[in-house]
Design a protein around this motif. Structure first.
Motif, mmCIF file in Angstrom:
data_model
loop_
_atom_site.group_PDB
_atom_site.id
_atom_site.type_symbol
_atom_site.label_atom_id
_atom_site.label_comp_id
_atom_site.label_asym_id
_atom_site.label_seq_id
_atom_site.Cartn_x
_atom_site.Cartn_y
_atom_site.Cartn_z
ATOM 1 N N ARG A 1 11.729 -43.404 -8.826
ATOM 2 C CA ARG A 1 10.926 -44.368 -9.573
ATOM 3 C C ARG A 1 10.675 -43.865 -10.999
ATOM 4 O O ARG A 1 10.784 -44.606 -11.958
ATOM 5 N N LEU A 2 10.341 -42.579 -11.133
ATOM 6 C CA LEU A 2 10.122 -42.012 -12.462
ATOM 7 C C LEU A 2 11.432 -41.966 -13.248
ATOM 8 O O LEU A 2 11.468 -42.320 -14.437
ATOM 9 N N LYS A 3 12.495 -41.534 -12.593
ATOM 10 C CA LYS A 3 13.789 -41.484 -13.275
ATOM 11 C C LYS A 3 14.195 -42.876 -13.758
ATOM 12 O O LYS A 3 14.708 -43.044 -14.874
ATOM 13 N N HIS B 1 17.317 -32.450 -19.394
ATOM 14 C CA HIS B 1 18.283 -32.755 -20.459
ATOM 15 C C HIS B 1 19.492 -33.487 -19.885
ATOM 16 O O HIS B 1 19.971 -34.478 -20.437
ATOM 17 N N ALA B 2 19.998 -32.949 -18.787
ATOM 18 C CA ALA B 2 21.245 -33.466 -18.211
ATOM 19 C C ALA B 2 21.094 -34.897 -17.716
ATOM 20 O O ALA B 2 22.013 -35.717 -17.857
ATOM 21 N N MET B 3 19.953 -35.218 -17.130
ATOM 22 C CA MET B 3 19.771 -36.582 -16.627
ATOM 23 C C MET B 3 19.694 -37.575 -17.779
ATOM 24 O O MET B 3 20.083 -38.737 -17.620
ATOM 25 N N TYR B 4 19.200 -37.139 -18.924
ATOM 26 C CA TYR B 4 19.239 -37.986 -20.122
ATOM 27 C C TYR B 4 20.693 -38.248 -20.502
ATOM 28 O O TYR B 4 21.110 -39.392 -20.727
ATOM 29 N N LEU C 1 12.191 -43.823 -16.879
ATOM 30 C CA LEU C 1 12.724 -43.134 -18.056
ATOM 31 C C LEU C 1 14.061 -43.735 -18.483
ATOM 32 O O LEU C 1 14.343 -43.864 -19.675
ATOM 33 N N GLY C 2 14.882 -44.100 -17.494
ATOM 34 C CA GLY C 2 16.159 -44.730 -17.816
ATOM 35 C C GLY C 2 15.967 -46.033 -18.561
ATOM 36 O O GLY C 2 16.674 -46.315 -19.539
ATOM 37 N N THR C 3 15.000 -46.816 -18.121
ATOM 38 C CA THR C 3 14.734 -48.109 -18.748
ATOM 39 C C THR C 3 14.131 -47.968 -20.141
ATOM 40 O O THR C 3 14.520 -48.684 -21.074
ATOM 41 N N HIS C 4 13.190 -47.044 -20.294
ATOM 42 C CA HIS C 4 12.449 -46.936 -21.553
ATOM 43 C C HIS C 4 13.067 -45.972 -22.558
ATOM 44 O O HIS C 4 12.809 -46.094 -23.759
ATOM 45 N N ILE C 5 13.884 -45.012 -22.075
ATOM 46 C CA ILE C 5 14.426 -43.993 -22.983
ATOM 47 C C ILE C 5 15.951 -43.928 -22.945
ATOM 48 O O ILE C 5 16.632 -44.172 -23.945
#
Length: 505
Positions: A455-457, A271-274, A460-464
């Motif tokens: 890489r995963l983060k 949640h927090a990284m979002y 997610l940053g790019t797409h979400i």
């Protein structure tokens, strides 16, 4: 005033509201962490004041005039433009807010602040009777909110709109019926399997101070910025994003059960990284706010389960875990530990539930919320209804209300309509992870084995994360994964993972 000037003023007002709501968020966080017990009455008044102030400012007729000016201009010609997205979401929120009376806003803030404090003590003492009067008030007020907003078919539709815009009761009923039909047979197969994990390896002595250090290290490794956040202890784990530079997570520790705190931290870190990944320049506007609660939940469930309960993750972290807890894990192999953290077994507590049974917990709450809101179920009959339906779904008897209808904080803060977003989050998480693996390939698993998660983060940053509310949840999912939301990736993931572990599929 030109349309451009109207938009500038609209954004200014929206950002001002963002600051007010952030202040309320800090007070709410403090309420659940460090506030002294006798501060409840004053905190209720503080929350009511801020809720009233925010409501007054947002429902000012001038806001409607500014919105109309922007909506009738070329600023919204491109539906994906900043102005178009902000205007669309502010319009949705404005139209809803202007239908809710000021007095109701204040009373909801006041009652739910008191209810949270009473709930915490009621849960500790297994005393549903002390909480019931507050719950009765909350349900009554949420019915009034639904009536004020307006709805088709069921008042629940008015409340779910706050958390997952566009979702309906009819859609959720179909979703839960389908999931229950698929999950119940799978769970029965797993429970009956001859091959079973040794959960006892997780129920040894895990000193809390070491748990905290290890959990914080894992949170940092996957991408949480402690320079812009913190980790605290509370009765019910949660994440509070106040805005750029300040996002706080909480957990609760059990010295005799490793999973409770660690996977809670991974969940809240997702949640927090979002929150930390939202564009800071758009703070206070829809473009600086998470897309929906379901999408938000997808981020926590993805990191907690898709990553954190995966073998590659523990190929990196298990040696460090054994070093941290040598007495507890000296005789435990990676295979034994990995099987244990993925045990599937019907259990009483939602937040401790495994991936295969978790959505059955949500189905139960969804059914009961519908009945409470429609008046088909009274608060007096809630404990009995919970116990009866729980036994039908899980085959377990509820020993007390603390592990039954008192276990969740949500109803005390007025979150009727919130629970279904957890299941939506599970589905989004599986579909997003499937898409990330397709795009990034086997390198993703190799990353995890090395303790690298950037890489995963980044994906997610790019797409979400960076989109905020530029797109609604369904469209965001389609753009990120190439397909509309479906339960198939989630069910396939469960069948493959647990079929291999238990040898049943």
């Amino acid at each position: 005033m030109t349309a451009a000037d109207a938009y500038i003023e609209l954004v200014r007002r929206s950002k001002e509201l963002g600051v007010i709501n952030s202040c309320a968020g800090v007070l709410s966080w403090d309420h659940q962490t460090y506030m002294p017990p006798k501060g409840g009455a004053l905190r209720g008044e503080q929350m009511a004041f801020l809720a009233s102030l925010a409501h007054q400012k947002f429902t000012d007729p001038k806001v409607g005039e500014l919105l109309a000016a922007v909506e009738s201009s070329d600023l919204v010609r491109d539906p994906e433009a900043d102005a178009a997205a902000n205007a669309r979401e502010l319009r949705r929120a404005y139209d809803r807010a202007t239908k809710i009376p000021q007095a109701l806003v204040e009373e909801l803030a006041r009652v739910t602040t008191e209810a949270q404090q009473v709930w915490e003590q009621a849960k500790k003492k297994n005393d549903y009777a002390s909480f019931r009067p507050l719950l009765e008030q909350v349900v009554k007020l949420k019915r009034q909110e639904a009536d004020a907003v307006g709805f088709k078919e069921h008042p629940y539709n008015a409340l779910i709109e706050e958390y997952e815009p566009g979702t309906t009761v009819a859609e959720l009923k179909t979703l839960f019926a389908g999931l229950t039909a698929e999950l119940s047979p799978l769970v029965k197969k797993i429970v009956a399997a001859s091959k079973q994990p040794d959960k006892g390896v997780l129920e040894r002595e895990f000193p809390v101070d070491r748990q905290k250090v290890f959990a914080e290290a894992a949170a940092v490794a996957i991408g949480f910025d402690f320079g812009a956040g913190r980790l605290d202890t509370t009765a019910h784990p949660f994440c509070s994003g106040f805005g750029p530079g300040d996002c706080r997570i909480t957990t609760r520790y059990n010295p005799r059960f490793f999973n409770e705190a660690f996977f809670g931290v991974l969940h809240e870190t997702g949640h927090a990284m979002y929150e930390q990944g939202l564009p800071a320049e758009h703070f206070g506007t829809p473009l600086g706010v998470a897309c929906s609660f379901g999408i938000h939940e997808s981020q926590s469930r993805l990191w907690e389960n898709q990553v954190g309960r995966g073998r590659p993750f523990w190929e990196h972290f298990f040696p460090r875990l054994r070093q941290t807890f040598p007495a507890a894990l000296a005789d435990v192999s990676l295979d034994t530990f990995y099987f244990a953290i993925n045990e599937v077994k019907p259990s009483l507590i939602r937040v401790e539930a495994d991936e295969a049974t978790y959505n059955l917990h949500i189905a139960l709450r969804f059914e009961l919320e519908l009945a409470l809101l429609s008046g088909d179920l009274t608060t007096a009959d809630l404990p009995g209804a919970w116990a009866e339906r729980f036994e039908a779904l899980f085959g377990l008897k509820i020993p007390d209300d603390a592990r039954g209808c008192l276990q969740d904080i949500h109803w005390s803060f007025g979150g009727i309509g919130y629970f279904p977003t957890y299941t939506l989050g599970n589905l989004y998480a599986a579909q997003l992870m499937d898409a990330a693996r397709r795009e990034l390939g086997s390198a993703l698993g190799d990353d995890f084995r090395r303790g690298e998660f950037g890489r995963l983060k980044g994906w997610l940053g790019t797409h979400i994360h960076r989109h905020g509310q530029r797109f609604r949840a369904g469209e965001l999912c389609r753009r990120a994964t190439g397909a509309p939301l479906s339960a198939k990736p989630f069910l396939s993931y469960l069948s493959e993972k647990f079929g291999t572990l238990y040898g049943v599929c």
